[in-house]
Design an enzyme around this catalytic site. Structure first.
Site, PDB file in Angstrom:
ATOM      1  N   ASP A 303     -30.276  24.684 -18.443  1.00 51.63           N
ATOM      2  CA  ASP A 303     -28.897  25.141 -18.454  1.00 51.63           C
ATOM      3  C   ASP A 303     -28.022  24.097 -19.157  1.00 51.63           C
ATOM      4  OD1 ASP A 303     -27.071  27.064 -15.936  1.00 51.63           O
ATOM      5  OD2 ASP A 303     -26.543  26.524 -17.989  1.00 51.63           O
ATOM      6  N   GLU A 499     -18.121  30.283 -12.400  1.00 45.98           N
ATOM      7  CA  GLU A 499     -18.882  29.149 -11.881  1.00 45.98           C
ATOM      8  C   GLU A 499     -18.124  28.376 -10.803  1.00 45.98           C
ATOM      9  OE1 GLU A 499     -20.766  28.350 -16.247  1.00 45.98           O
ATOM     10  OE2 GLU A 499     -21.611  27.226 -14.590  1.00 45.98           O
TER      11      GLU A 499
HETATM   12  C1  GLC Z   1     -23.434  27.911 -17.935  1.00 45.73           C
HETATM   13  C2  GLC Z   1     -24.132  28.769 -16.923  1.00 45.73           C
HETATM   14  C3  GLC Z   1     -25.206  29.648 -17.496  1.00 45.73           C
HETATM   15  C4  GLC Z   1     -24.878  30.018 -18.933  1.00 45.73           C
HETATM   16  C5  GLC Z   1     -24.867  28.744 -19.753  1.00 45.73           C
HETATM   17  C6  GLC Z   1     -24.483  29.005 -21.209  1.00 45.73           C
HETATM   18  O1  GLC Z   1     -23.125  26.657 -17.396  1.00 45.73           O
HETATM   19  O2  GLC Z   1     -24.674  28.139 -15.769  1.00 45.73           O
HETATM   20  O3  GLC Z   1     -25.302  30.812 -16.652  1.00 45.73           O
HETATM   21  O4  GLC Z   1     -25.857  30.917 -19.434  1.00 45.73           O
HETATM   22  O5  GLC Z   1     -24.005  27.762 -19.222  1.00 45.73           O
HETATM   23  O6  GLC Z   1     -23.156  29.458 -21.294  1.00 45.73           O
END
Ligand code: GLC
Length: 606
Positions: A303, A499
């Site tokens: 991530d 988030e």
């Molecule tokens: C974010 C998220 C993830 C996402 C990634 C790219 O922090 O946790 O779900 O796909 O970054 O945007």
């Protein structure tokens, strides 16, 4: 270009020889599907055999477009993938603007000696949220309330088309989290707290997103976030899931079994920890469980900058994550430093070349299986299909099926001829309806981000504008003469978030809401509380003071689906995907049903 052409024709000739040999061998014993897989793996092995360590490490590197210093770096560093994080779009945020950007990036990737095309990723988690005027569908929580696999698959196919039209060939979805505490800011990205619902709808989304591989609509799905991202203590984002093996198995791993069987091509690791072990360095789960036991053969991506959260130096973090099983790293910013560190780690033997080769083979096989070598760029023919009326009709149907009627004391269905006062700024705000991951990472209030229909517009259309009065500033309610109205609709809920910004120790109606509801209660008028939220909200007794309550979740751009149900034109099919708390004890899911105001599965029909 002449020299390059010779290289490519040699490469092609050799591949053809190998393919011929494999076909001859495989036709005797295997099905077509098996032999296709064999061919894909053979191609991948062949390309791998031609790769330098620079090629290999480059393929394992994913860079955010905002941090890419020049498109030339795609070629220089042999990058395997670029992504748009939440809200990241080209200056010309149109299908054409995206197509031109991604096609230019592909040109640089294709101009490398081996010409390996890029994966371009984005979070199209409820439609292509980074693209202006894309169709925005209900977030997963609403689709969980609808609980209709065919609908989810249809939405995913439209999302795949709208992504492919822009050159986005990797969708970081479905999020198959199983949230167990609604204080978590990402509850709405989960279909439900019930793993069986999550599993079925997650599979439907994978099938829809990946329905057309080897075509001009070839999109890679991504199961995320592996694993138990929704099980953290108190719902703290990126926190610690203190769970038993039984909970891990039966709640959080459960949706991954079927998702992998549905051939999801990628998985994203979770920021969170399980019993204090960071997932991004949890070899027993990433490799032992996911890749070995569950036979996941696709690519495992980290991530956003998740490696930087691991203990130790940058090199320690990279070694821990790659050796644990991460195949591609969403760096996403300091990619040159990452590449140098990774090459040093291989030279020092801290990361075996065997692990590098396994990671690169997974990446190459995925790109080959998708048909990316044949279709690396967006097809201009798709542009006219983006944001179509037929797609908006599907979104409208999804909104209707996602609505949950929690209370209805002789208010619904509404009828033409009623005089209605509709109150609150959320009644006329597409940004509120869409929530996070729309136009920007966090989402934003307002009506200049998307094309769509607000709740107010939908009510005007349903009842006739002449029968509707709109009071945007709810604080003016007690200065308004209510005598002429048959029904007062109060629209409120949560402002957009994503988030950790959505983590809330006490998700509830606000004090202003409670004042408005008290005024409504004293008005003697029939009242409807219409909620826009990413999760159930504590009502703190409001349920006794209004005559009807409807949860619309985060419906997206097509609010006509809401009035379709409020008018009784469509069935009220939605049922709660999460239990609705009666008090703060009820934030945690999975307790006995008497702990909740409305239990999971609850919902009224009209
Ligand atoms: C974010 C998220 C993830 C996402 C990634 C790219 O922090 O946790 O779900 O796909 O970054 O945007």
């Amino acid at each position: 270009m002449g020299v390059l052409m010779i290289n490519k024709s040699i490469v092609k000739k050799n591949i053809l020889i190998i393919l011929f040999m494999v076909i001859v061998w495989s036709c005797s014993s295997k099905t077509v599907a098996d032999s296709t897989d064999e061919l894909d793996i053979t191609k991948a092995h062949y390309i791998l055999s031609k790769m330098t360590i620079d090629d290999k490490v480059g393929q394992m590197t994913q860079v955010a477009r905002d941090y890419l210093e020049s498109y030339e770096d795609i070629k220089t560093y042999r990058l395997g993938s670029i992504l748009s994080g939440g809200g990241s779009a080209p200056p010309n945020n149109s299908v054409k603007g995206w197509r031109e950007m991604t096609s230019k990036m592909q040109d640089y990737a294709l101009s490398t000696p081996l010409g390996i095309p890029l994966l371009y990723g984005s979070d199209a988690v409820h439609g292509h949220g980074n693209l202006r005027n894309a169709v925005i569908f209900p977030h997963h929580i609403g689709l969980g309330a609808a609980n209709n696999e065919k609908l989810v698959e249809e939405i995913a196919k439209i999302t795949a088309l709208e992504c492919a039209a822009t050159g986005v060939n990797w969708n970081f979805n479905p999020c198959i989290t199983v949230p167990q505490d609604i204080r978590w800011g990402r509850t709405y990205e989960g279909f439900s707290s019930n793993p069986e619902i999550v599993s079925r709808l997650g599979v439907a989304e994978v099938k829809g997103l990946q329905y057309n591989w080897n075509s001009n609509i070839s999109v890679l799905a991504c199961l995320k976030h592996f694993v138990a991202d929704g099980g953290t203590n108190k719902g703290i984002d990126r926190g610690n899931s203190i769970i038993s093996d039984k909970e891990l198995e039966e709640i959080h791993l459960y949706p991954y079994y079927e998702g992998i069987k549905a051939n999801a091509g990628s998985v994203m690791a979770s920021f969170s920890k399980i019993n204090s072990v960071p997932m991004h360095q949890n070899e027993s789960l990433l490799t032992g469980r996911l890749k070995n036991d569950m036979n996941f053969q696709g690519l495992l991506v980290s991530d956003w900058a998740a490696l930087t959260l691991l203990p130790g130096s940058s090199k320690d973090q990279i070694a821990a994550a790659i050796n644990a099983g991460i195949d591609m790293v969403m760096v996403p910013d300091k990619y040159k430093e990452f590449i140098n560190n990774l090459k040093e780690l291989v030279k020092e033997g801290r990361i075996p070349e065997k692990r590098i080769n396994d990671a690169v083979l997974r990446i190459l096989t995925t790109k080959i299986k998708m048909g990316l070598f044949e279709n690396p760029k967006a097809d201009p023919e798709l542009e006219s299909l983006v944001g179509s009326d037929s797609s908006r009709e599907v979104a409208r149907e999804a909104v209707a099926q996602s609505l949950v009627i929690l209370k209805n004391d002789k208010v619904l269905p509404m009828y033409v001829g009623q005089r209605v006062l509709i109150v609150g700024e959320f009644a006329n705000d597409l940004g509120a309806q869409c929530g996070g991951w729309t136009t920007t990472w966090q989402g934003k209030l307002g009506n200049n981000n998307n094309t769509g229909v607000t709740i107010l517009k939908a009510v005007n259309e349903a009842l006739g504008k002449q029968n509707v009065v709109y009071l945007k500033d709810s604080r003016m309610l007690n200065k308004t003469d209510l005598s002429e109205f048959d029904l007062i609709i109060y629209v409120t809920g949560e402002e957009p978030y994503a988030e950790m910004n959505g983590d809330n120790p006490y998700p509830s109606l606000s004090r202003v809401d409670m004042k408005i509801i008290d005024t409504l209660d004293k008005s003697g008028k029939k009242t409807l509380l219409l909620l826009i939220s990413g999760r159930p909200l504590l009502l703190d007794g409001a349920e006794e003071k209004v005559d009807a309550i409807v949860a619309s979740w985060l419906p997206g751009t097509e609010a006509m689906g809401i009035t379709d149900v409020l008018m009784g034109w469509k069935e009220a099919k939605g049922r709660l995907p999460y239990s609705w708390p009666a008090d703060s004890k009820g934030f945690v899911q999975g307790l006995t049903s008497d702990k909740y105001l409305y239990p999971i599965g609850y919902g009224l029909s009209l």
